[in-house]
Design an enzyme around this catalytic site. Sequence first.
Site, mmCIF file in Angstrom:
data_model
loop_
_atom_site.group_PDB
_atom_site.id
_atom_site.type_symbol
_atom_site.label_atom_id
_atom_site.label_comp_id
_atom_site.label_asym_id
_atom_site.label_seq_id
_atom_site.Cartn_x
_atom_site.Cartn_y
_atom_site.Cartn_z
ATOM 1 N N HIS A 35 48.221 44.816 36.845
ATOM 2 C CA HIS A 35 47.179 44.358 35.912
ATOM 3 C C HIS A 35 47.798 43.984 34.546
ATOM 4 O O HIS A 35 47.430 44.547 33.504
ATOM 5 C CB HIS A 35 46.093 45.438 35.753
ATOM 6 N N GLU A 75 42.157 50.504 41.395
ATOM 7 C CA GLU A 75 43.424 50.625 40.671
ATOM 8 C C GLU A 75 43.338 51.782 39.659
ATOM 9 O O GLU A 75 42.236 52.083 39.185
ATOM 10 C CB GLU A 75 43.767 49.294 39.965
ATOM 11 N N ARG A 82 39.349 40.774 38.969
ATOM 12 C CA ARG A 82 39.073 42.206 39.033
ATOM 13 C C ARG A 82 39.270 42.690 40.454
ATOM 14 O O ARG A 82 38.940 41.972 41.407
ATOM 15 C CB ARG A 82 37.605 42.509 38.666
#
Length: 339
Positions: A289, A271, A242
């Site tokens: 991601h 993000e 993360r």
Amino acid sequence: MNAKPKVWVARPVFPEVLDRLRQYFEVEAQAEERPRSPAELKAGLAGADAAIVGLADRIDAAVLDGNTRLKVVANLGVGHNNLDLDALTRAGVLASNTPDVLTESVADFAWALMLAAARRVGAAERWLRAGHWPGSNMRFDDWLGLDLHGRTLGILGMGRIGQGIARRASGFSMRVLYHNRTRLPEAVEQECRATLVGKPELLAQADFLVLVLPFTQANRHAIGAPELAAMKRSAVLVNVARGGIVDDAALAAALREGRLAAAGLDVFEGEPQVHPDLLALDNAVLSPHIASASEDTRRAMANLAADNVIAAFGFGDVAGQPPTPLNPVVMSHWAAGKA
Ligand code: 8YV
């Protein structure tokens, strides 16, 4: 006949998954992928019996406030730091996530980032595409990278994904060290050929350090300036966990100043914004991601989210037994008629 319960699907997912849901539910599916404001989330959840949400959808007490209809929230991801589980439990809402189905794909991708960062794949490809190769007189000692084989792999956070990454390391003849809150059973350590060490030793020894921790407030900046300073200058850092676990500004400074060799990052603080200093660095391999984004795995994740919703409402093959609940206590409240 009673009306079908309604599922609100906050993110576009595969049409066949929506078709499965339509066998049992009225489905309101968002066709457009974009951030939903808290007000939009609240309104979406207010009119639904169940919801399928993504990691950018923050489901907290404010969003749930006044909602007496909602019974299930299924998260499209294993990490669930976007869900306030206490608030969901208090509201009598069952939450679920998508563990296991993505383990191997995320482990594969961690290796993709390790290899790409060590061997400078992104920078070399940009250079080639920019037309620099013809006429460059590329030297024998240009584009040198780092070997993985024979080096030490450090894994911070040794859950299912960490173990998957460790199992792959024997193909590269790597020594594997890990740090975790709890020690793995001996049989699992042997299968992973992994040795538990303290965090300082992990930082000092790792040639490749891969982060696979869940995000909690305690893990915020688990890798910040002091931890980066404790690593080898020749080390490569990979984050498939993360954003926020790494202090991205401190990481960019270490990469820029040659205090760390390279990084492979799939997740970022704040993000989809990415720290501009990282964007400017050739020794950072950056991906948006996508560690779980293989064709098969994203379908499996969407189907697992749907399975949880279907089962929670007493439909389907495993009626009454959602496969991956996060707060199963809610179901006993339902059974006791307290929800
Ligand atoms: C995301 C992830 O779910 O599962 C997780 O925790 O971070 C990913 O698999 C995926 O990128 C969809 O947002």
